[in-house]
Design an enzyme around this catalytic site. Structure first.
Site, PDB file in Angstrom:
ATOM      1  N   PRO A  85      22.310  31.657  37.538  1.00  0.00           N
ATOM      2  CA  PRO A  85      21.268  32.458  37.449  1.00  0.00           C
ATOM      3  C   PRO A  85      21.009  33.115  38.640  1.00  0.00           C
ATOM      4  CG  PRO A  85      20.795  30.411  36.266  1.00  0.00           C
ATOM      5  CD  PRO A  85      22.214  30.210  37.060  1.00  0.00           C
TER       6      PRO A  85
ATOM      7  N   GLU B 110      22.316  19.899  34.842  1.00  0.00           N
ATOM      8  CA  GLU B 110      21.103  20.583  35.572  1.00  0.00           C
ATOM      9  C   GLU B 110      21.745  21.580  36.698  1.00  0.00           C
ATOM     10  OE1 GLU B 110      17.836  20.774  34.910  1.00  0.00           O
ATOM     11  OE2 GLU B 110      18.468  19.679  33.041  1.00  0.00           O
TER      12      GLU B 110
ATOM     13  N   ARG C 188      41.502  43.176  29.574  1.00  0.00           N
ATOM     14  CA  ARG C 188      41.615  44.356  28.771  1.00  0.00           C
ATOM     15  C   ARG C 188      41.838  45.583  29.819  1.00  0.00           C
ATOM     16  NH1 ARG C 188      37.275  47.589  27.686  1.00  0.00           N
ATOM     17  NH2 ARG C 188      38.081  47.671  25.363  1.00  0.00           N
TER      18      ARG C 188
ATOM     19  N   ASP D 159      35.303  53.380  27.426  1.00  0.00           N
ATOM     20  CA  ASP D 159      34.253  52.438  27.227  1.00  0.00           C
ATOM     21  C   ASP D 159      32.935  52.814  27.891  1.00  0.00           C
ATOM     22  OD1 ASP D 159      35.929  50.674  25.969  1.00  0.00           O
ATOM     23  OD2 ASP D 159      36.585  49.521  27.874  1.00  0.00           O
TER      24      ASP D 159
END
Length: 254
Positions: A91, A118, A156, A171
């Site tokens: 995060p 954790e 891709r 895209d």
């Protein structure tokens, strides 16, 4: 390029690597993927890879030593003069975006660490992790989904993977579109549940079609991601016609 993935759940990757159009990148070897189970480098009969956190609290923490041994085995097999970067999905990492995916698509690859529980003993992170990446402001059960997202985005972009070589140039976020969001797309039938295809797309007039698509990209981006409009404007990528449309859209909202 080669990606080595340290994961407690290598079986999650089997269907991902064998499915969809991006499988071509893995089958051809354009993107090589090696899966590493840290339990294979743990000690004891139970091959333990986690333990309770110092200081108390819920959950378990992944042990540093099995991860270190696994990493050393990977480096020995890769045998590179310039070690591949070690990436942890976390995060606190920088959010993955198109620009960073494009850089990864032209790199030597990386060693991807998929955390669980954790988290990972901070001492391993401090000693070995070169970069941390986040998919967004939310928490996953582990880094495997994030690793698949990076692999898919990189695969891709490899030559020959998509049916149309220039497909990814259209895209969302691509520099070819000035970093804007993509426009809506339509196919047969021309009318579906009373909703017709926009007339411009049926006109056969190339310039008219491209102008419609550009206007749609601008409108959608201004509505949903105005920060991308500001970035395109700062880069000098918006024409007078673009700015006129955006001014009209802004006036309509007042």
């Amino acid at each position: 390029m080669r990606f080595d993935i340290i994961t407690l759940f290598p079986e999650l990757f089997a269907p991902f690597l064998a499915s969809g159009v991006t499988r071509r990148a893995y089958e051809s070897g354009q993107v090589q993927v090696r899966l590493w189970q840290p339990r294979d480098f743990a000690e004891g009969n139970y091959r333990r890879v986690d333990d309770r956190p110092f200081g108390g609290g819920p959950g378990m923490v992944m042990l540093a030593e099995p991860l270190r041994r696994c990493l050393e085995a990977i480096r020995a097999e890769r045998a590179e003069s310039v070690p591949a970067p070690v990436v942890l999905f976390s995060p606190i990492g920088r959010k993955l975006d198109h620009a960073s995916v494009a850089r990864w698509s032209e790199s030597q690859g990386a060693i991807l660490v998929c955390g669980r529980y954790e988290g990972i003993d901070q001492r391993f992170i401090d000693a070995y992790v070169d970069q941390q990446i986040s998919l967004g402001d939310f928490v996953l059960s582990g880094g495997e989904v994030a690793a698949m997202a990076l692999l898919d985005a990189v695969a891709r972009l490899q030559p020959g993977v998509l049916h149309d070589q220039g497909s990814h140039q259209l895209d969302s976020f691509n520099p070819a579109l000035d970093g804007l969001l993509d426009c809506p797309h339509y196919t047969r039938p021309e009318s579906w549940q009373g909703a017709p295809v926009p007339p411009a797309l049926l006109s056969g007039h190339h310039a008219q079609i491209e102008r419609w698509r550009r206007d749609q990209r601008l409108e959608i981006t201004a509505r949903h991601r105005p920060d991308l409009i500001n970035a395109a404007r700062a880069a000098g990528q918006l024409s007078r016609v673009d700015e006129t449309l955006l001014a009209r859209l802004a006036a309509a909202q007042d």
